[in-house]
Scaffold this motif. Sequence first.
Motif, PDB file in Angstrom:
ATOM      1  N   MET A   1      64.153  91.486  22.510  1.00  0.00           N
ATOM      2  CA  MET A   1      63.887  90.635  21.348  1.00  0.00           C
ATOM      3  C   MET A   1      62.402  90.303  21.273  1.00  0.00           C
ATOM      4  N   VAL A   2      61.810  90.455  20.096  1.00  0.00           N
ATOM      5  CA  VAL A   2      60.402  90.116  19.909  1.00  0.00           C
ATOM      6  C   VAL A   2      60.235  88.612  20.010  1.00  0.00           C
ATOM      7  N   GLN A   3      59.252  88.173  20.799  1.00  0.00           N
ATOM      8  CA  GLN A   3      59.012  86.754  20.954  1.00  0.00           C
ATOM      9  C   GLN A   3      58.315  86.204  19.725  1.00  0.00           C
ATOM     10  N   GLU A   4      58.514  84.900  19.479  1.00  0.00           N
ATOM     11  CA  GLU A   4      57.865  84.239  18.357  1.00  0.00           C
ATOM     12  C   GLU A   4      56.418  83.947  18.710  1.00  0.00           C
ATOM     13  N   ALA A   5      55.495  84.196  17.784  1.00  0.00           N
ATOM     14  CA  ALA A   5      54.086  83.910  18.029  1.00  0.00           C
ATOM     15  C   ALA A   5      53.809  82.423  17.918  1.00  0.00           C
ATOM     16  N   ASP A   6      54.619  81.697  17.143  1.00  0.00           N
ATOM     17  CA  ASP A   6      54.339  80.278  16.927  1.00  0.00           C
ATOM     18  C   ASP A   6      55.534  79.390  17.218  1.00  0.00           C
ATOM     19  N   GLY A   7      56.587  79.960  17.821  1.00  0.00           N
ATOM     20  CA  GLY A   7      57.750  79.161  18.183  1.00  0.00           C
ATOM     21  C   GLY A   7      58.701  78.901  17.043  1.00  0.00           C
ATOM     22  N   SER A   8      58.426  79.423  15.864  1.00  0.00           N
ATOM     23  CA  SER A   8      59.289  79.160  14.714  1.00  0.00           C
ATOM     24  C   SER A   8      60.375  80.216  14.627  1.00  0.00           C
ATOM     25  N   SER A   9      61.298  79.979  13.710  1.00  0.00           N
ATOM     26  CA  SER A   9      62.380  80.943  13.504  1.00  0.00           C
ATOM     27  C   SER A   9      62.033  81.940  12.411  1.00  0.00           C
ATOM     28  N   THR A  10      60.837  81.816  11.821  1.00  0.00           N
ATOM     29  CA  THR A  10      60.465  82.664  10.692  1.00  0.00           C
ATOM     30  C   THR A  10      60.513  84.140  11.049  1.00  0.00           C
ATOM     31  N   LEU A  11      59.968  84.507  12.196  1.00  0.00           N
ATOM     32  CA  LEU A  11      59.920  85.915  12.582  1.00  0.00           C
ATOM     33  C   LEU A  11      61.320  86.483  12.742  1.00  0.00           C
ATOM     34  N   ALA A  12      62.211  85.722  13.347  1.00  0.00           N
ATOM     35  CA  ALA A  12      63.589  86.197  13.508  1.00  0.00           C
ATOM     36  C   ALA A  12      64.225  86.483  12.149  1.00  0.00           C
ATOM     37  N   GLN A  13      63.935  85.611  11.189  1.00  0.00           N
ATOM     38  CA  GLN A  13      64.480  85.822   9.843  1.00  0.00           C
ATOM     39  C   GLN A  13      63.898  87.084   9.207  1.00  0.00           C
ATOM     40  N   VAL A  14      62.606  87.310   9.428  1.00  0.00           N
ATOM     41  CA  VAL A  14      61.958  88.505   8.885  1.00  0.00           C
ATOM     42  C   VAL A  14      62.564  89.763   9.495  1.00  0.00           C
ATOM     43  N   LEU A  15      62.777  89.755  10.817  1.00  0.00           N
ATOM     44  CA  LEU A  15      63.342  90.923  11.482  1.00  0.00           C
ATOM     45  C   LEU A  15      64.744  91.221  10.975  1.00  0.00           C
ATOM     46  N   THR A  16      65.516  90.184  10.733  1.00  0.00           N
ATOM     47  CA  THR A  16      66.870  90.367  10.199  1.00  0.00           C
ATOM     48  C   THR A  16      66.821  90.945   8.794  1.00  0.00           C
ATOM     49  N   GLU A  17      65.946  90.378   7.952  1.00  0.00           N
ATOM     50  CA  GLU A  17      65.842  90.874   6.573  1.00  0.00           C
ATOM     51  C   GLU A  17      65.342  92.312   6.539  1.00  0.00           C
ATOM     52  N   ALA A  93      47.331  86.072  16.470  1.00  0.00           N
ATOM     53  CA  ALA A  93      46.668  85.522  15.283  1.00  0.00           C
ATOM     54  C   ALA A  93      47.022  86.336  14.039  1.00  0.00           C
ATOM     55  N   ARG A  94      47.037  87.661  14.214  1.00  0.00           N
ATOM     56  CA  ARG A  94      47.391  88.530  13.096  1.00  0.00           C
ATOM     57  C   ARG A  94      48.818  88.274  12.650  1.00  0.00           C
ATOM     58  N   LEU A  95      49.724  88.087  13.591  1.00  0.00           N
ATOM     59  CA  LEU A  95      51.123  87.840  13.254  1.00  0.00           C
ATOM     60  C   LEU A  95      51.280  86.505  12.540  1.00  0.00           C
ATOM     61  N   ARG A  96      50.563  85.477  13.020  1.00  0.00           N
ATOM     62  CA  ARG A  96      50.623  84.181  12.337  1.00  0.00           C
ATOM     63  C   ARG A  96      50.152  84.294  10.896  1.00  0.00           C
ATOM     64  N   ASP A 352      42.985  81.583   4.168  1.00  0.00           N
ATOM     65  CA  ASP A 352      42.383  80.530   4.985  1.00  0.00           C
ATOM     66  C   ASP A 352      42.944  79.160   4.612  1.00  0.00           C
ATOM     67  N   ALA A 353      43.126  78.940   3.301  1.00  0.00           N
ATOM     68  CA  ALA A 353      43.687  77.672   2.844  1.00  0.00           C
ATOM     69  C   ALA A 353      45.121  77.496   3.328  1.00  0.00           C
ATOM     70  N   ALA A 354      45.885  78.587   3.308  1.00  0.00           N
ATOM     71  CA  ALA A 354      47.281  78.517   3.788  1.00  0.00           C
ATOM     72  C   ALA A 354      47.335  78.253   5.280  1.00  0.00           C
ATOM     73  N   LEU A 355      46.444  78.895   6.044  1.00  0.00           N
ATOM     74  CA  LEU A 355      46.420  78.692   7.490  1.00  0.00           C
ATOM     75  C   LEU A 355      46.030  77.263   7.859  1.00  0.00           C
ATOM     76  N   SER A 356      45.173  76.661   7.042  1.00  0.00           N
ATOM     77  CA  SER A 356      44.725  75.294   7.322  1.00  0.00           C
ATOM     78  C   SER A 356      45.682  74.250   6.772  1.00  0.00           C
ATOM     79  N   GLY A 357      46.690  74.735   6.037  1.00  0.00           N
ATOM     80  CA  GLY A 357      47.670  73.806   5.463  1.00  0.00           C
ATOM     81  C   GLY A 357      47.279  73.288   4.104  1.00  0.00           C
ATOM     82  N   ASP A 358      46.140  73.729   3.566  1.00  0.00           N
ATOM     83  CA  ASP A 358      45.702  73.314   2.248  1.00  0.00           C
ATOM     84  C   ASP A 358      46.140  74.364   1.244  1.00  0.00           C
TER      85      ASP A 358
END
Length: 361
Positions: A1-17, A93-96, A352-358
């Motif tokens: 299983m590919v590990q999560e880069a940021d601890g979220s479930s987003t990657l698992a959902q992407v792999l399933t889709e 970083a690229r995966l995030r 950059d704005a998305a990564l910073s949360g803006d």
Amino acid sequence: MVQEADGSSTLAQVLTEYAETEAALSDPAVHADQSAARRLGRRFAQLAPIVGTARELEAVRADEQAARELGDQDEGFAAEAEEFARRIPALEARLRELLIPKDPNDAKDVLLEIKAGEGGEESALFAGDLLRMYLRYAELRGWVTEILADEETDLGGHKSVTVAIRSRTPDQAVWQRLKYEGGVHRVQRVPVTESQGRIHTSAVGVLVFPEAEEVEVDIDMNDLRIDVYRSSGPGGQSVNTTDSAVRITHVPTGTVVAMQNEKSQLQNREAGMRVLRARLLALAQEQADQEASTARRSQVRTVDRSERVRTYNFAENRIADHRVNFKAYNLDQVLDGALDDVIDALLKADNDAALSGDQDP
């Protein structure tokens, strides 16, 4: 299983889709519906870079662990482990970055409208320059273009022109690269109509819409008023002896689309419905989600020189995008289709704005 880069479930959902989409595309029955197959192909192309990066990260982590286990016995393996370890942060970083929520329209084709504004005939002439710039850019990217409507002036300018721009393959993402073009484009130059060599400032409006599939916009034909009339050319002269031009009005929203480029009423009606669907889809998205409308702030409100997103200064051979403080002195090349640098700057600012949360560009 590919590990999560940021601890979220987003990657698992992407792999399933990704797995589900891959399986669907291998089903011959899916390809009986070309529209559905095209949508799936576009989504698969969007997910592929994420999955590829995740798998590469998983492989590098596994190689690092294996090399460290062998490092006690062989210094060469220890050096390899350090090399693998150095690659991991960049891949994470690229995966995030790839996992940043994307515009769902990014893989769609585009309808682009160019409208002359303040500046009279000079504005219409510059609208023609922008039209050639976008057609050339599309050619360089390998996209397909089709002029759906064009209202020319006596001097060869364009009061208004609508172009459909389509990808040839699912991974070309036309909307992703052209969505930032919406807004008022200001030109500073000596017009061909100027006898005393004075620099004038004019404005042209550009509107960009993701092209809508029929299934995305449910249009009640009873809500439409369709008028037919005789098409006209520069100066208003009749260019057709039949009533082939079509004006479609969506009564509930007041949206009006007029088409006269084609020789047949049916062809003009079909082109008009394509443009109408795109406009209604954009309107529905903005009404349903206020955040989506903020991403379209750069779209034209009034074609006025002060409401500019970009300036083209011919005397200095300079192009400036005022949203990201981009400036370059290769205007001649840009007008010949070299738009990638300014578009890449806008894409980077958005990421950059998305990564910073803006989320407000």
